[in-house]
Design a protein around this motif. Structure first.
Motif, PDB file in Angstrom:
ATOM      1  N   GLY A 139       0.801  -1.233   0.000  1.00 55.49           N
ATOM      2  CA  GLY A 139       0.000   0.000   0.000  1.00 55.49           C
ATOM      3  C   GLY A 139       0.829   1.276   0.000  1.00 55.49           C
ATOM      4  N   ALA A 162       0.040   4.137   1.323  1.00 56.35           N
ATOM      5  CA  ALA A 162       0.018   4.781   2.640  1.00 56.35           C
ATOM      6  C   ALA A 162       0.976   4.083   3.597  1.00 56.35           C
ATOM      7  CB  ALA A 162      -1.401   4.765   3.207  1.00 56.35           C
ATOM      8  N   SER A 163       1.071   2.749   3.490  1.00 50.76           N
ATOM      9  CA  SER A 163       1.953   1.997   4.379  1.00 50.76           C
ATOM     10  C   SER A 163       3.406   2.391   4.142  1.00 50.76           C
ATOM     11  CB  SER A 163       1.800   0.494   4.151  1.00 50.76           C
ATOM     12  OG  SER A 163       0.461   0.135   4.270  1.00 50.76           O
ATOM     13  N   GLY A 199       3.929   6.116   5.159  1.00 53.05           N
ATOM     14  CA  GLY A 199       3.912   6.208   6.626  1.00 53.05           C
ATOM     15  C   GLY A 199       5.176   5.621   7.239  1.00 53.05           C
TER      16      GLY A 199
END
Lengths: 110, 224
Positions: A42, A44-45, A48
């Motif tokens: 992902g 976002a993963s 982040g």
């Protein structure tokens, strides 16, 4: 087995590893991870994780202006990051070999 | 480990077929997505939030430039993206964050803090962490009600259906209501999975449905 759960535990190592030999910006890191087979990891993963590793002092950043698009923030591994990668790689290898040993011992072949 | 199934990336390619407009539209899309992620992180400490958002809009622009599919199709909803971002960055979930009692800040910040508190308080009352979680669980129920209400309103407005029992009309109504509910659920699922970039259409459909529900209530169920 839910691979995304496994990935949560090792994404730090994966991100540090792809930054070991060459600095990269967020989207670039994502592309490299997908290129080695972590195909649907992902956005976002990864983004982040980069922010967390940066906040933890394992990465340093610098901005490179780009003609075609937005300025890019490159992440690079510093001494702390290299140490963390070496340490994590050791833990991962020991864990993977233990699991392999267990499965072989029990006659489980994939 | 040869392939990982992502949690926040859609596996569909349906989005590829949705044509997007000009570069300006794309910039607006990036700005809207960014604003929605920011709003979903509103409860975080400003320093933590700003750190997390620092180069996100550049990242989103990169994604938009590399892939013609809508951002929602590639990244999932901004709320889901924000949740994955929190989790990967090691920050608490909105529902786990400590209570904040806004005493200062801009009117927007105070209002936002109050909304966050109301969201949690009402949610806890209902056995959920937040009201938002409850509403998400109630979504399919709303889709069913919406489909049936539109059928009732259409049949009434067209004069086919009126208060009082008529077996033939009732059978036709049952069939159409089932069809309406099914189509409504299908539409709801497609929007939810971000296969369709139809957020505005969904808002319009929901508004029309609300009017239809009020109208149906007025025609058939009012107690006076």
């Amino acid at each position: 087995m839910d691979v995304t759960q496994l990935l949560k535990g090792v994404l730090d190592v994966a991100v540090l590893a792809v930054l070991k030999t060459e600095d990269g910006y967020g989207y670039d890191v994502l592309r490299r991870l997908r290129a080695v087979g972590l195909e649907d990891v992902g956005d976002a993963s990864v983004y982040g994780t980069l922010r967390r590793l940066y906040a933890a002092g394992a990465l340093t950043t610098y901005v490179v202006p780009s003609d075609e698009g937005p300025h890019r923030k490159y992440y690079s591994l510093n001494k702390t990051g290299q140490d963390q990668l070496a340490q994590s790689a050791k833990v991962w290898r020991a864990f993977a070999s233990t699991m392999d040993g267990l499965l072989i011992e029990q006659g489980v072949t994939a | 480990m040869s392939s990982i199934s992502g949690s926040n990336a859609s596996n569909t390619t349906v989005g590829d077929t949705i044509a997007l407009g000009s570069a300006a539209d794309r910039r607006t899309e990036v700005a809207d997505y960014f604003a929605a992620v920011r709003a979903a992180l509103a409860d975080l400490e400003p320093v933590a939030r700003d750190g997390l958002l620092e180069d996100l809009s550049e990242h989103l622009s990169e994604v938009a430039a590399a892939d013609s599919a809508p951002l929602r199709s590639r990244l999932g909803t901004p709320e889901r993206f924000a949740a994955d971002l929190r989790s990967a960055a090691g920050l608490p979930n909105a529902a786990d964050a400590p209570e904040t009692y806004a005493t200062g800040g801009s009117p927007t910040e105070v209002a936002r803090a109050l909304l966050v508190r109301a969201d949690r308080s009402i949610g806890r009352l209902c056995g959920y962490r937040t009201l938002h979680e409850l509403l998400v669980d109630l979504r399919p129920g709303w889709w069913l009600v919406r489909g049936v209400a539109i059928v009732v309103a259409l049949l009434t407005v067209s004069g086919v259906m009126s208060p009082g029992y008529n077996p033939a009309v009732f059978r036709a109504f049952l069939l159409l209501a089932l069809l309406g509910a099914a189509l409504s659920c299908r539409f709801g699922r497609a929007v939810q999975r971000a296969q369709l970039d139809l957020r505005t259409t969904a808002v319009v459909v929901n508004l029309i449905s609300s009017v239809a529900i009020v109208y149906s209530w007025y025609e058939y169920l009012r107690p006076w």
